[in-house]
Motif scaffolding. Structure first.
Motif, short mmCIF file in Angstrom:
data_model
loop_
_atom_site.label_atom_id
_atom_site.label_comp_id
_atom_site.label_asym_id
_atom_site.label_seq_id
_atom_site.Cartn_x
_atom_site.Cartn_y
_atom_site.Cartn_z
N GLU A 42 3.33 15.42 8.06
CA GLU A 42 4.16 16.57 7.70
C GLU A 42 5.10 16.23 6.55
N LEU A 43 5.69 15.03 6.60
CA LEU A 43 6.58 14.60 5.52
C LEU A 43 5.80 14.48 4.21
N ALA A 44 4.61 13.89 4.27
CA ALA A 44 3.79 13.75 3.05
C ALA A 44 3.46 15.12 2.46
N ILE A 45 3.06 16.06 3.30
CA ILE A 45 2.70 17.40 2.82
C ILE A 45 3.91 18.09 2.22
N ASP A 46 5.06 17.97 2.88
CA ASP A 46 6.29 18.57 2.34
C ASP A 46 6.61 18.00 0.96
N GLN A 47 6.49 16.69 0.81
CA GLN A 47 6.81 16.06 -0.47
C GLN A 47 5.82 16.49 -1.56
N ILE A 48 4.55 16.58 -1.21
CA ILE A 48 3.54 17.00 -2.18
C ILE A 48 3.80 18.44 -2.62
N ASN A 49 4.08 19.31 -1.66
CA ASN A 49 4.33 20.72 -1.99
C ASN A 49 5.63 20.90 -2.77
N GLN A 281 5.21 -3.78 -1.75
CA GLN A 281 5.35 -2.70 -0.78
C GLN A 281 6.81 -2.39 -0.43
N LYS A 282 7.72 -3.29 -0.72
CA LYS A 282 9.09 -3.15 -0.21
C LYS A 282 9.75 -1.85 -0.63
N LYS A 283 9.70 -1.51 -1.91
CA LYS A 283 10.34 -0.28 -2.38
C LYS A 283 9.62 0.96 -1.84
N THR A 284 8.30 0.93 -1.83
CA THR A 284 7.52 2.05 -1.32
C THR A 284 7.89 2.35 0.13
N ILE A 285 7.95 1.31 0.94
CA ILE A 285 8.31 1.49 2.35
C ILE A 285 9.76 1.95 2.48
N GLY A 286 10.64 1.37 1.69
CA GLY A 286 12.05 1.75 1.75
C GLY A 286 12.28 3.21 1.42
N ASP A 287 11.60 3.71 0.41
CA ASP A 287 11.72 5.12 0.04
C ASP A 287 11.22 6.02 1.17
N PHE A 288 10.11 5.62 1.79
CA PHE A 288 9.56 6.39 2.90
C PHE A 288 10.54 6.42 4.08
N VAL A 289 11.07 5.27 4.44
CA VAL A 289 11.99 5.19 5.58
C VAL A 289 13.21 6.09 5.35
N THR A 290 13.74 6.06 4.13
CA THR A 290 14.90 6.89 3.81
C THR A 290 14.57 8.38 3.96
N ALA A 310 -2.49 8.24 4.73
CA ALA A 310 -3.75 8.98 4.70
C ALA A 310 -3.65 10.24 3.86
N MET A 311 -2.53 10.97 4.01
CA MET A 311 -2.36 12.20 3.24
C MET A 311 -2.12 11.91 1.76
N MET A 312 -1.30 10.93 1.48
CA MET A 312 -1.01 10.61 0.08
C MET A 312 -2.24 10.08 -0.65
N ILE A 313 -3.05 9.30 0.05
CA ILE A 313 -4.28 8.78 -0.56
C ILE A 313 -5.26 9.93 -0.81
N THR A 314 -5.34 10.85 0.13
CA THR A 314 -6.20 12.02 -0.05
C THR A 314 -5.76 12.84 -1.25
#
Length: 376
Positions: A42-49, A281-290, A310-314
């Motif tokens: 849901e977070l991935a879809i929200d960010q993409i939209n 991966q550190k920054k990528t994970i940190g941004d996601f956690v925030t 999975a959603m971001m890769i798709t």
């Protein structure tokens, strides 16, 4: 059902949205896994939209909850493919057995399916799963990392307790090949999900004097394993372990004091803040956690990360291919190059539809408060 409500086509023209279909078990026995997965996608879809969609097309999300039941999941998958007419399917019901059943429908429908479940036979052999990918480690690379850990610790005899699901038995098949080949003796006792007393089984395995007990499950019965193993094993040098399906601080807290020192194989997400700044991966994970904490007021776990990946890769594949055609999307993923995700650095190919190597797996342990690196 959730997501934005824009129609896919308003009368014979080009589709105005991209329809993504998802199954996660947010109720039933797999709810502990599925609820976090739902939030991750849901977070991935929200960010993409929010950033304008994919090539200007917003995602329309069709979501169903099979509650851990494979027959229900099959019916819901048929609905996604026929009446909902989704373009892609992302998320396989929060259980390997469900994902396997879903792939039998998505493949002949020529739809890309990106699973968030673990068993390697969801994608292997790749020749028979041309349009099926996953955003999780194959158990092969996880077991290889665990073997490295055992060798560093001087472990020469182990006991493995996989559950009887597709996830547990897939790992067992790999372990039967990899562990003896590494010169380590292994005794095995499979268990049914829902088991609440491992004492008799552990007592029998103890006769072999294992230096490590390794459980393999996503089921909450793994909590009873930790408690029973800790009560039986008085030698602190003997390892109490879980595979990568049990990396959840909720399980550790349920096990209480017995969980302290439990060792798990894991993606880097639970210990991302302890990684060196040079880790890609550190920054990528940190941004996601925030972002996850801001949206849900809770900590994400590896299940949320798998679904987000999975959603971001798709989305990357759709953007690269310029279409939602299944074979074209599969080709795009196989030629994506390196994609830095939360679960690892994905490197898909025609021969590897998991895309993750053992360099993304890290050994962690529960210190009573949080996960920390287990060391070697």
């Amino acid at each position: 059902m959730a997501g934005c409500s824009a129609g896919a086509d308003s009368g014979g023209g080009e589709a105005k949205t991209i329809k993504v279909g998802t199954l996660f078990s947010v109720t039933g026995p797999a709810a502990n896994v599925g609820d976090k997965m739902r939030k991750g996608i849901e977070l991935a879809i929200d960010q993409i939209n929010q950033r304008g969609g994919i090539d200007g097309k917003k995602i329309e999300w069709k979501f169903y909850d099979p509650a851990g039941d494979t027959a229900t999941a099959v019916s819901q998958t048929r609905k996604l493919l026929t009446s909902d007419k989704v373009d892609v399917v992302v998320g396989g019901g929060s259980a390997s057995g469900i994902a396997l059943a879903m792939a039998q429908l998505t493949e002949p429908a020529k739809k890309l399916f990106v699973a968030t479940e673990g068993a390697r036979n969801i994608v292997q052999p790749e020749s028979a799963h041309a349009l099926t990918f996953k955003a999780t480690f194959n158990d092969t690379v996880v077991i290889q990392k665990i073997i490295e850990f055992w060798k560093a610790k001087g472990v020469s005899r182990v006991a493995m307790l996989p559950d009887t699901t597709g996830f547990g038995q897939s790992a067992l098949e790999v372990a039967k090949q990899e562990v003896p080949a590494a010169g380590i003796k292994m005794d095995v006792a499979s268990f049914d999900t829902g088991t609440n007393d491992f004492t008799p089984t552990l007592g029998k395995l103890a006769a072999g004097k294992p230096q490590a007990y390794l459980a393999w499950t996503t089921d909450s019965s793994g909590v009873a394993f930790i408690k029973n193993a800790r009560a039986l094993v008085r030698d602190d040098s003997v390892l109490i372990q879980h595979g990568h399906g049990f990396v959840d601080d909720r399980y550790m807290r349920q096990a209480g004091e017995a969980s302290v020192g439990t060792v798990l194989a894991s993606p880097k997400l639970p210990v991302y803040d302890l990684l060196p700044d040079s880790d890609p991966q550190k920054k990528t994970i940190g941004d996601f956690v925030t972002a996850y904490q801001a949206k849900y007021q809770e900590q994400p776990n590896v299940y949320a990360g798998q679904a987000y990946d999975a959603m971001m890769i798709t989305a990357e594949a759709i953007e690269k291919a310029g279409t939602t055609d299944g074979p074209a999307l599969a080709k795009a993923l196989e030629n994506l190059g390196e994609y830095v995700g939360l679960t690892g650095v994905f490197r898909y190919s025609a021969q590897d539809h998991s895309g993750l190597a053992s360099d993304g797996v890290t050994m962690i342990k529960w210190d009573g408060t949080r996960f920390v690196p287990a060391g070697s």
